[in-house]
Design a protein around this motif. Structure first.
Motif, PDB file in Angstrom:
ATOM      1  N   VAL A 140       0.847  -1.194   0.000  1.00 56.66           N
ATOM      2  CA  VAL A 140       0.000   0.000   0.000  1.00 56.66           C
ATOM      3  C   VAL A 140       0.881   1.242   0.000  1.00 56.66           C
ATOM      4  CG1 VAL A 140      -1.770   1.304   1.240  1.00 56.66           C
ATOM      5  CG2 VAL A 140      -1.901  -1.198   1.116  1.00 56.66           C
ATOM      6  N   ASP A 141       0.583   2.141  -0.931  1.00 60.65           N
ATOM      7  CA  ASP A 141       1.377   3.349  -1.180  1.00 60.65           C
ATOM      8  C   ASP A 141       0.495   4.578  -0.961  1.00 60.65           C
ATOM      9  OD1 ASP A 141       3.536   4.913  -1.994  1.00 60.65           O
ATOM     10  OD2 ASP A 141       3.708   3.984  -3.981  1.00 60.65           O
ATOM     11  N   TYR A 142       1.124   5.680  -0.604  1.00 57.37           N
ATOM     12  CA  TYR A 142       0.450   6.980  -0.445  1.00 57.37           C
ATOM     13  C   TYR A 142       0.555   7.762  -1.754  1.00 57.37           C
ATOM     14  CZ  TYR A 142       5.386   7.829   0.192  1.00 57.37           C
ATOM     15  OH  TYR A 142       6.739   7.836   0.001  1.00 57.37           O
ATOM     16  N   ASN A 173      -5.745  11.611  -0.275  1.00 60.16           N
ATOM     17  CA  ASN A 173      -4.676  10.624  -0.335  1.00 60.16           C
ATOM     18  C   ASN A 173      -5.185   9.509  -1.239  1.00 60.16           C
ATOM     19  OD1 ASN A 173      -2.558   8.868   0.052  1.00 60.16           O
ATOM     20  ND2 ASN A 173      -2.623   8.923   2.288  1.00 60.16           N
ATOM     21  N   LEU A 175      -4.775   6.463  -2.177  1.00 62.50           N
ATOM     22  CA  LEU A 175      -4.061   5.260  -1.756  1.00 62.50           C
ATOM     23  C   LEU A 175      -4.102   4.202  -2.849  1.00 62.50           C
ATOM     24  CD1 LEU A 175      -5.364   5.347   1.875  1.00 62.50           C
ATOM     25  CD2 LEU A 175      -2.962   5.540   1.200  1.00 62.50           C
ATOM     26  N   SER A 176      -3.000   3.475  -2.956  1.00 62.96           N
ATOM     27  CA  SER A 176      -2.832   2.538  -4.065  1.00 62.96           C
ATOM     28  C   SER A 176      -2.158   1.265  -3.573  1.00 62.96           C
ATOM     29  CB  SER A 176      -1.962   3.166  -5.163  1.00 62.96           C
ATOM     30  OG  SER A 176      -2.474   4.420  -5.568  1.00 62.96           O
ATOM     31  N   LYS A 191      -6.777   0.511  -6.714  1.00 59.94           N
ATOM     32  CA  LYS A 191      -7.160   1.861  -6.310  1.00 59.94           C
ATOM     33  C   LYS A 191      -8.474   1.911  -5.531  1.00 59.94           C
ATOM     34  CE  LYS A 191      -3.964   4.390  -8.530  1.00 59.94           C
ATOM     35  NZ  LYS A 191      -3.201   5.509  -7.942  1.00 59.94           N
ATOM     36  N   PHE A 196      -9.892   4.021   0.557  1.00 63.77           N
ATOM     37  CA  PHE A 196      -8.641   4.367  -0.116  1.00 63.77           C
ATOM     38  C   PHE A 196      -8.664   5.764  -0.749  1.00 63.77           C
ATOM     39  CE2 PHE A 196      -5.442   0.773  -1.047  1.00 63.77           C
ATOM     40  CZ  PHE A 196      -5.512   0.335   0.258  1.00 63.77           C
ATOM     41  N   CYS A 219       3.637  15.360   1.213  1.00 57.71           N
ATOM     42  CA  CYS A 219       3.189  14.224   2.006  1.00 57.71           C
ATOM     43  C   CYS A 219       4.271  13.875   3.013  1.00 57.71           C
ATOM     44  CB  CYS A 219       2.903  13.031   1.098  1.00 57.71           C
ATOM     45  SG  CYS A 219       2.636  11.464   1.958  1.00 57.71           S
ATOM     46  N   TRP A 276       6.622  -0.181   2.298  1.00 53.68           N
ATOM     47  CA  TRP A 276       5.202   0.087   2.108  1.00 53.68           C
ATOM     48  C   TRP A 276       4.551   0.470   3.431  1.00 53.68           C
ATOM     49  CZ3 TRP A 276       4.560   0.343  -2.935  1.00 53.68           C
ATOM     50  CH2 TRP A 276       5.377  -0.431  -3.767  1.00 53.68           C
ATOM     51  N   LEU A 277       3.361   1.069   3.350  1.00 51.13           N
ATOM     52  CA  LEU A 277       2.661   1.488   4.562  1.00 51.13           C
ATOM     53  C   LEU A 277       2.300   0.281   5.417  1.00 51.13           C
ATOM     54  CD1 LEU A 277       0.300   4.264   3.113  1.00 51.13           C
ATOM     55  CD2 LEU A 277       2.425   4.562   4.408  1.00 51.13           C
ATOM     56  N   PHE A 297      -2.998   4.378   9.880  1.00 48.17           N
ATOM     57  CA  PHE A 297      -3.262   3.095   9.261  1.00 48.17           C
ATOM     58  C   PHE A 297      -3.292   2.001  10.326  1.00 48.17           C
ATOM     59  CE2 PHE A 297      -2.163   5.883   5.945  1.00 48.17           C
ATOM     60  CZ  PHE A 297      -2.860   5.430   4.848  1.00 48.17           C
TER      61      PHE A 297
END
Length: 302
Positions: A140-142, A173, A175-176, A191, A196, A219, A276-277, A297
């Motif tokens: 998971v990416d920002y 945000n 999120l991806s 996505k 998200f 960010c 990653w998050l 998160f």
């Protein structure tokens, strides 16, 4: 104006950020009931200039007599935010729309805007915990992004008039889940996981943003700066985006357009440096004049 949504146990109230605090419009109207004043953010967006004018006039009256309305004024830290656009009709996203972001991901600069979509299950609020769906993703990416909120029915609008159709702007945000996003040629799956697309904290009306393509955007993850750029690095500017999309579909009040992210995402790092998050991380998206959107998160409860 800076509009926001105050989440209550029995629903949501329209709020307006003032120098003296956050004005709860529903509570203020209990003190001095005025006709035609909208009490929900979608009412303002869909009601056009009349709704915005009625709200603006009422807010001016409150500001001039703030002591009278003290019971309707709250500190931001004492409210629970809702998404600043509670019921977006369409959620349209523009991919690879910052030059340096395209470079960091080894992608060519697009010749046309790359469009994809998200759904309303992705909408979340400032301050809301975001569950990490570790059952299906570990990447998971920002993505810090500027959001355009449409305020008028828009079809075949020219670039020169496009921003006249914008109600306002906010932070998101985007999120991806990169492993899901890259699984196929279509990005939608990565996505569109739940929550998200946190939006907020404020929906800032267009009259406060002279040039949406000259705003600092950034960010941080746990206080560490990850993205720091300016919307001037967009490949396709906000007026170009609105015009382009309107050539192909009708845009309606409350539709939102996510305009892409600058460089600095996890995906842009060499593979061995990608972190990653994870649960416990706190991410803040900040855009000049639009405020700071912060989310923590957490592990998804299955």
């Amino acid at each position: 104006m800076k509009l926001l949504v105050i989440q209550k146990e029995n629903g949501s109230h329209l709020g307006v950020k003032l120098a003296s605090g956050v004005l709860d419009i529903v509570e203020a109207l209990k003190i001095n009931n005025k006709p035609n004043v909208p009490t929900a953010v979608m009412e303002v967006i869909e009601g056009g200039s009349d709704a915005l004018g009625s709200l603006s006039q009422f807010v001016e009256e409150v500001s001039a007599a703030s002591e009278q309305y003290s019971a309707a004024l709250f500190r931001e830290e004492d409210i629970t935010f809702g998404p600043c656009v509670t019921e977006p009709g369409k959620i349209i996203c523009i991919g690879l729309n910052y030059r340096k972001h395209a470079h960091e991901t080894n992608a060519p600069i697009p010749a046309y805007p790359i469009l994809f979509n998200k759904f309303d299950n992705t909408v979340a609020a400032h301050g809301e915990d975001i569950p990490l769906p570790t059952k299906v993703t570990s990447q998971v990416d920002y993505e810090a992004e500027l959001v355009i909120v449409i305020g008028k029915k828009t079809k075949y609008v020219e670039k020169e008039q496009a921003l006249e159709h914008v109600f306002g702007y906010c932070c998101v945000n985007d999120l991806s889940a990169r492993d899901l996003q890259m699984r196929t040629q279509q990005w939608l799956l990565g996505k569109s996981l739940d929550k998200f697309s946190p939006l907020g904290p404020y929906l800032v009306t267009a009259d406060e943003i002279a040039d949406p393509n000259n705003l600092s955007i950034g960010c941080t993850v746990n206080g560490e700066v990850r993205q720091q750029s300016n919307t001037s690095d967009m490949v396709f500017s906000c007026d170009e985006i609105v015009s382009y999309v309107s050539q192909h579909m009708t845009l309606s009040p409350g539709d939102i357009i996510l305009t892409g992210t600058p460089e600095g995402v996890v995906l842009g790092y060499p593979e061995e440096k990608r972190v990653w998050l994870k649960a416990g991380d706190t991410v803040t998206i900040e855009i000049e004049k639009l405020g700071s959107l912060t989310n923590r998160f957490v592990e998804e409860v299955q």
